[in-house]
Design an enzyme around this catalytic site. Sequence first.
Site, PDB file in Angstrom:
ATOM      1  N   ASN A 109       0.953  -0.564 -11.229  1.00 38.35           N
ATOM      2  CA  ASN A 109       0.679   0.730 -10.592  1.00 38.35           C
ATOM      3  C   ASN A 109       0.148   1.789 -11.571  1.00 38.35           C
ATOM      4  OD1 ASN A 109       3.440   0.482  -8.207  1.00 38.35           O
ATOM      5  ND2 ASN A 109       1.285  -0.025  -7.940  1.00 38.35           N
ATOM      6  N   HIS A 117       3.673   8.765   0.076  1.00 36.33           N
ATOM      7  CA  HIS A 117       4.801   8.465  -0.816  1.00 36.33           C
ATOM      8  C   HIS A 117       5.988   9.368  -0.485  1.00 36.33           C
ATOM      9  CE1 HIS A 117       2.200   5.816  -2.886  1.00 36.33           C
ATOM     10  NE2 HIS A 117       1.503   6.731  -3.519  1.00 36.33           N
ATOM     11  N   ARG A 171      -3.421   3.300 -11.171  1.00 41.65           N
ATOM     12  CA  ARG A 171      -3.773   4.308 -10.158  1.00 41.65           C
ATOM     13  C   ARG A 171      -4.195   5.628 -10.834  1.00 41.65           C
ATOM     14  NH1 ARG A 171      -0.108   3.234  -4.846  1.00 41.65           N
ATOM     15  NH2 ARG A 171      -0.355   0.988  -4.921  1.00 41.65           N
ATOM     16  N   ASP A 203       5.576  -1.090   1.048  1.00 45.50           N
ATOM     17  CA  ASP A 203       4.118  -0.991   0.963  1.00 45.50           C
ATOM     18  C   ASP A 203       3.541  -0.243   2.160  1.00 45.50           C
ATOM     19  OD1 ASP A 203       1.668  -1.396  -0.128  1.00 45.50           O
ATOM     20  OD2 ASP A 203       1.545  -3.529   0.330  1.00 45.50           O
ATOM     21  N   ARG A 258       8.582  -7.383   3.193  1.00 46.23           N
ATOM     22  CA  ARG A 258       7.389  -6.640   2.773  1.00 46.23           C
ATOM     23  C   ARG A 258       6.738  -6.009   3.996  1.00 46.23           C
ATOM     24  NH1 ARG A 258       2.884  -7.679  -1.776  1.00 46.23           N
ATOM     25  NH2 ARG A 258       1.869  -5.681  -1.524  1.00 46.23           N
TER      26      ARG A 258
HETATM   27  C1  FPP Z   1       3.214   1.188  -2.131  1.00 43.13           C
HETATM   28  O1  FPP Z   1       2.374   1.780  -1.155  1.00 43.13           O
HETATM   29  C2  FPP Z   1       4.229   2.133  -2.542  1.00 43.13           C
HETATM   30  C3  FPP Z   1       4.433   2.569  -3.833  1.00 43.13           C
HETATM   31  C4  FPP Z   1       3.638   2.120  -4.970  1.00 43.13           C
HETATM   32  C5  FPP Z   1       5.448   3.592  -4.128  1.00 43.13           C
HETATM   33  C6  FPP Z   1       6.773   3.386  -3.483  1.00 43.13           C
HETATM   34  C7  FPP Z   1       7.485   4.673  -3.384  1.00 43.13           C
HETATM   35  C8  FPP Z   1       8.202   5.072  -2.325  1.00 43.13           C
HETATM   36  C9  FPP Z   1       8.385   4.231  -1.145  1.00 43.13           C
HETATM   37  C10 FPP Z   1       8.847   6.405  -2.282  1.00 43.13           C
HETATM   38  C11 FPP Z   1      10.317   6.363  -2.616  1.00 43.13           C
HETATM   39  C12 FPP Z   1      10.526   6.015  -4.026  1.00 43.13           C
HETATM   40  C13 FPP Z   1      11.471   6.534  -4.831  1.00 43.13           C
HETATM   41  C14 FPP Z   1      11.531   6.066  -6.233  1.00 43.13           C
HETATM   42  C15 FPP Z   1      12.440   7.552  -4.417  1.00 43.13           C
HETATM   43  P1  FPP Z   1       0.837   1.945  -1.494  1.00 43.13           P
HETATM   44  O2  FPP Z   1       0.633   3.255  -2.166  1.00 43.13           O
HETATM   45  O3  FPP Z   1       0.367   0.775  -2.285  1.00 43.13           O
HETATM   46  O4  FPP Z   1       0.206   1.945  -0.068  1.00 43.13           O
HETATM   47  P2  FPP Z   1      -1.226   1.368   0.332  1.00 43.13           P
HETATM   48  O5  FPP Z   1      -1.201  -0.109   0.045  1.00 43.13           O
HETATM   49  O6  FPP Z   1      -1.330   1.664   1.797  1.00 43.13           O
HETATM   50  O7  FPP Z   1      -2.248   2.101  -0.488  1.00 43.13           O
END
Ligand code: FPP
Length: 254
Positions: free
Chosen positions: A80, A49, A83, A32, A200
């Site tokens: 998700n 990402h 989004r 996260d 986490r």
């Molecule tokens: C959560 O952060 C993250 C995700 C929903 C995507 C996870 C993906 C990766 C870590 C990249 C690698 C993945 C693969 C499949 C190669 P968020 O977007 O919710 O962050 P925020 O809470 O700060 O908005």
Amino acid sequence: MLFSLRRLLPAKKPQKTSHHNEVPRHVAIIMDGNGRWAAERGLPRTAGHHAGMGALRRTIRAAGELGIEVLTVFAFSTENWKRPKAEVDFLMRLPQEFLKTDLPELMEKNVRVRMSGNREGLPLHTLQAVDTAIEKTKTNTGMILNFALNYGSRAEIVAAVRKIAFLAAKGKLDPQTIDENRFNQYLFTADLPDPDLLIRCSGEIRLSNFLLWQLAYAELWFTDVYWPDFKGEHLLAAIEAFRRRDRRFGGINL
Ligand code: FPP
């Protein structure tokens, strides 16, 4: 220079019980904080990402060095989809991008790829990338890298109940024989040990519909670090904390 992370773990004192693990067999991670990492740098969320892929690569290497058997990473939840479409499209391309660059290293490290999640709803290109990796790595005998993709724990449990109810209604399954082990066989993770440790990042202290059944006795470890900044040293810190925990599984240690 390559060094063994495992050597950095001090030897554990012998314990009176067998509940103290050296290294968790199964580590699950909620990756996260990608969006906030990007926002802090004035970058689009997708840059977060993308940086998250680097953290995943580092974590896979570190987990392999530490002798972790299964690494489950939450790559995309059933929630998700809410989004913006552009972000969802980007996230759906990440498995392809990651596996295109990293599959050779995963092969070299004897890593076996698999997926936990609903195949329905995932774009064909995403599924093809994951399926190719699963197929190519299927005889590998090292660490299992389990992508939780289009995964939601409640949906997983409901699907299991539906399958069991269907079989029972058809007279193919005796309801009296359903116990925890039997139920477990209807989950995506049927053949995996339960996670011992959940990590986490990003300061959020919740499970967000991740492996609710499987995490029943997991040790939980939270960090404020955003996922793109996560490194081997953080995994090591989590494991050191895990090793200090007294796991009793509801019993007592005499
Ligand atoms: C959560 O952060 C993250 C995700 C929903 C995507 C996870 C993906 C990766 C870590 C990249 C690698 C993945 C693969 C499949 C190669 P968020 O977007 O919710 O962050 P925020 O809470 O700060 O908005």
